[in-house]
Design a protein around this motif. Sequence first.
Motif, PDB file in Angstrom:
ATOM      1  N   THR A 280       0.830  -1.208   0.000  1.00 50.58           N
ATOM      2  CA  THR A 280       0.000   0.000   0.000  1.00 50.58           C
ATOM      3  C   THR A 280       0.861   1.253   0.000  1.00 50.58           C
ATOM      4  OG1 THR A 280      -1.756  -1.179   1.199  1.00 50.58           O
ATOM      5  CG2 THR A 280      -1.824   1.229   1.224  1.00 50.58           C
ATOM      6  N   LEU A 281       1.926   1.253   0.793  1.00 52.60           N
ATOM      7  CA  LEU A 281       2.839   2.389   0.822  1.00 52.60           C
ATOM      8  C   LEU A 281       3.528   2.570  -0.525  1.00 52.60           C
ATOM      9  CD1 LEU A 281       4.307   4.639   2.362  1.00 52.60           C
ATOM     10  CD2 LEU A 281       5.928   2.917   3.182  1.00 52.60           C
ATOM     11  N   TYR A 282       3.903   1.484  -1.158  1.00 54.56           N
ATOM     12  CA  TYR A 282       4.546   1.546  -2.473  1.00 54.56           C
ATOM     13  C   TYR A 282       3.606   2.164  -3.508  1.00 54.56           C
ATOM     14  CZ  TYR A 282       6.485  -0.151  -6.902  1.00 54.56           C
ATOM     15  OH  TYR A 282       6.961  -0.230  -8.176  1.00 54.56           O
ATOM     16  N   GLN A 283       2.353   1.733  -3.533  1.00 52.97           N
ATOM     17  CA  GLN A 283       1.378   2.294  -4.462  1.00 52.97           C
ATOM     18  C   GLN A 283       1.127   3.775  -4.167  1.00 52.97           C
ATOM     19  OE1 GLN A 283       0.258   0.675  -7.069  1.00 52.97           O
ATOM     20  NE2 GLN A 283       1.219  -1.269  -6.491  1.00 52.97           N
ATOM     21  N   ALA A 284       1.138   4.147  -2.892  1.00 52.99           N
ATOM     22  CA  ALA A 284       0.924   5.548  -2.527  1.00 52.99           C
ATOM     23  C   ALA A 284       2.100   6.420  -2.970  1.00 52.99           C
ATOM     24  CB  ALA A 284       0.722   5.664  -1.017  1.00 52.99           C
ATOM     25  N   ILE A 285       3.312   5.904  -2.874  1.00 52.77           N
ATOM     26  CA  ILE A 285       4.483   6.667  -3.317  1.00 52.77           C
ATOM     27  C   ILE A 285       4.425   6.906  -4.820  1.00 52.77           C
ATOM     28  CG2 ILE A 285       6.995   6.581  -3.562  1.00 52.77           C
ATOM     29  CD1 ILE A 285       7.098   5.093  -0.907  1.00 52.77           C
ATOM     30  N   LEU A 286       4.032   5.895  -5.577  1.00 51.45           N
ATOM     31  CA  LEU A 286       3.924   6.055  -7.025  1.00 51.45           C
ATOM     32  C   LEU A 286       2.883   7.100  -7.403  1.00 51.45           C
ATOM     33  CD1 LEU A 286       4.118   2.348  -8.276  1.00 51.45           C
ATOM     34  CD2 LEU A 286       5.938   4.057  -8.216  1.00 51.45           C
ATOM     35  N   ALA A 287       1.800   7.179  -6.615  1.00 47.34           N
ATOM     36  CA  ALA A 287       0.721   8.112  -6.919  1.00 47.34           C
ATOM     37  C   ALA A 287       0.886   9.457  -6.211  1.00 47.34           C
ATOM     38  CB  ALA A 287      -0.627   7.500  -6.531  1.00 47.34           C
ATOM     39  N   ARG A 288       1.975   9.659  -5.471  1.00 47.57           N
ATOM     40  CA  ARG A 288       2.176  10.875  -4.681  1.00 47.57           C
ATOM     41  C   ARG A 288       0.995  11.103  -3.736  1.00 47.57           C
ATOM     42  NH1 ARG A 288       6.172   9.898  -7.145  1.00 47.57           N
ATOM     43  NH2 ARG A 288       7.611  11.362  -8.137  1.00 47.57           N
ATOM     44  N   ASP A 289       0.519  10.006  -3.160  1.00 46.43           N
ATOM     45  CA  ASP A 289      -0.634  10.064  -2.261  1.00 46.43           C
ATOM     46  C   ASP A 289      -0.135  10.464  -0.873  1.00 46.43           C
ATOM     47  OD1 ASP A 289      -2.994   9.759  -0.906  1.00 46.43           O
ATOM     48  OD2 ASP A 289      -3.494   7.821  -1.804  1.00 46.43           O
ATOM     49  N   TYR A 290      -0.009  11.780  -0.639  1.00 48.16           N
ATOM     50  CA  TYR A 290       0.557  12.279   0.608  1.00 48.16           C
ATOM     51  C   TYR A 290      -0.179  11.786   1.856  1.00 48.16           C
ATOM     52  CZ  TYR A 290       3.264  15.564  -2.261  1.00 48.16           C
ATOM     53  OH  TYR A 290       4.111  16.123  -3.174  1.00 48.16           O
ATOM     54  N   ALA A 296       0.860   5.969   6.782  1.00 47.04           N
ATOM     55  CA  ALA A 296       1.632   4.728   6.900  1.00 47.04           C
ATOM     56  C   ALA A 296       2.918   4.954   7.693  1.00 47.04           C
ATOM     57  CB  ALA A 296       1.952   4.174   5.513  1.00 47.04           C
ATOM     58  N   LEU A 297       3.614   6.042   7.409  1.00 49.85           N
ATOM     59  CA  LEU A 297       4.857   6.322   8.137  1.00 49.85           C
ATOM     60  C   LEU A 297       4.593   6.618   9.608  1.00 49.85           C
ATOM     61  CD1 LEU A 297       6.819   8.459   5.511  1.00 49.85           C
ATOM     62  CD2 LEU A 297       7.093   6.047   6.069  1.00 49.85           C
ATOM     63  N   LEU A 298       3.468   7.252   9.905  1.00 47.55           N
ATOM     64  CA  LEU A 298       3.116   7.507  11.300  1.00 47.55           C
ATOM     65  C   LEU A 298       2.874   6.207  12.051  1.00 47.55           C
ATOM     66  CD1 LEU A 298       0.757  10.632  11.292  1.00 47.55           C
ATOM     67  CD2 LEU A 298       2.977  10.396  12.418  1.00 47.55           C
ATOM     68  N   ILE A 299       2.157   5.287  11.418  1.00 39.79           N
ATOM     69  CA  ILE A 299       1.904   4.000  12.057  1.00 39.79           C
ATOM     70  C   ILE A 299       3.209   3.249  12.286  1.00 39.79           C
ATOM     71  CG2 ILE A 299       0.840   1.737  11.707  1.00 39.79           C
ATOM     72  CD1 ILE A 299      -1.443   3.119  10.286  1.00 39.79           C
ATOM     73  N   MET A 300       4.091   3.271  11.302  1.00 44.50           N
ATOM     74  CA  MET A 300       5.371   2.595  11.444  1.00 44.50           C
ATOM     75  C   MET A 300       6.201   3.231  12.558  1.00 44.50           C
ATOM     76  SD  MET A 300       6.090   2.288   7.357  1.00 44.50           S
ATOM     77  CE  MET A 300       7.810   1.834   7.549  1.00 44.50           C
ATOM     78  N   THR A 301       6.182   4.562  12.636  1.00 41.19           N
ATOM     79  CA  THR A 301       6.945   5.254  13.676  1.00 41.19           C
ATOM     80  C   THR A 301       6.406   4.935  15.053  1.00 41.19           C
ATOM     81  OG1 THR A 301       7.452   7.077  12.157  1.00 41.19           O
ATOM     82  CG2 THR A 301       7.659   7.511  14.515  1.00 41.19           C
ATOM     83  N   ALA A 302       5.082   5.010  15.213  1.00 38.92           N
ATOM     84  CA  ALA A 302       4.468   4.715  16.512  1.00 38.92           C
ATOM     85  C   ALA A 302       4.751   3.273  16.928  1.00 38.92           C
ATOM     86  CB  ALA A 302       2.964   4.967  16.445  1.00 38.92           C
TER      87      ALA A 302
END
Length: 325
Positions: A280-290, A296-302
């Motif tokens: 999901t994160l990979y697809q979001a990066i390709l689409a510039r889905d901020y 996703a990064l917040l969940i990973m950080t927490a």
Amino acid sequence: MAFLLRRVVFYLAAFIAAATINFFLPRLMPGDPIQKMFAGAGSDLSLENLNALKLTFGFIDAPIGEQYLAYLKSVFTGDLGRSVRFFPLPVTELLGRALIWTVGLVGTATLIGFTIGTLLGVMAAWRRGTRFDTVISLLSIFSSSVPAVVVSLITLFAFGYTLGWFPNGYAADPMLDPAWGWDYISSVLYHGTLPMLTMVIVLTGGFAVTMRNNMINLLGEDYIVMGRAKGLSDRGVMLWYAARNALLPTVSALAISLGAVLGGSLVTEVVFNYPGMGNTLYQAILARDYPVIQGALLIMTAAMLTANFVVDLSYVLLDPRLKRA
């Protein structure tokens, strides 16, 4: 209580710092998600319609400081906006679906890899210098050194394409309705076998090498010699004297791995087209889905900070000396 309070304040400050980096990082990426979405479709929008569309997706046309404050408010209220790629799906719902698949796959693979790797490391260290130690050490170093993408492609080609024993992608048969029935559950297990096998192979070697090295460093300590002198069995000395103390650094590695579970395994999930957090994160990066990238990064950080906090507490429980420190 003072120790707990210091750690809570520290990790809260670390979370805010990570959230700040998370705010600026996507905005440093080239391209605009709205323009990219319509450029791919060959469509042109007027300035008025473009601004209205950005407002719909939650992109505030305001100074960066005001955007940052609005972002922090959304972080602590749990309102992460709506996905650009999967509009109008909310980010929390999208990531919640992906999180279920990731925890089931990566979490299970991590626990299996930790259990097998730790036991192999303990036995290899206790039998150091034997053929068993040599074989386990070589296999562990090899499996932990090979990139995950290589292992994923080898397992996919060997068991998916060549032998045809397992499916080549997806988390379940798309023709089945998601339900708590045996047909769907067996399909999930069947489709998840190859990606789980890939992750277990990659993770087991690292845990085995770490545990073996920790055990060997402790086997010459005085309390190990004393345990043997007291007439304790080899199994008792190995498990309750050596393995227990050697487990401390391995617990740290396990916590870090479990913290990374919520981020998924991007390479493995992309190779097997598995609908987890990594894909999901990979697809979001390709689409510039901020919004999805930030969520996703917040969940990973927490998750990572929580895992490290659990490590701090587990150290106190596993090492009695820290209680008196």
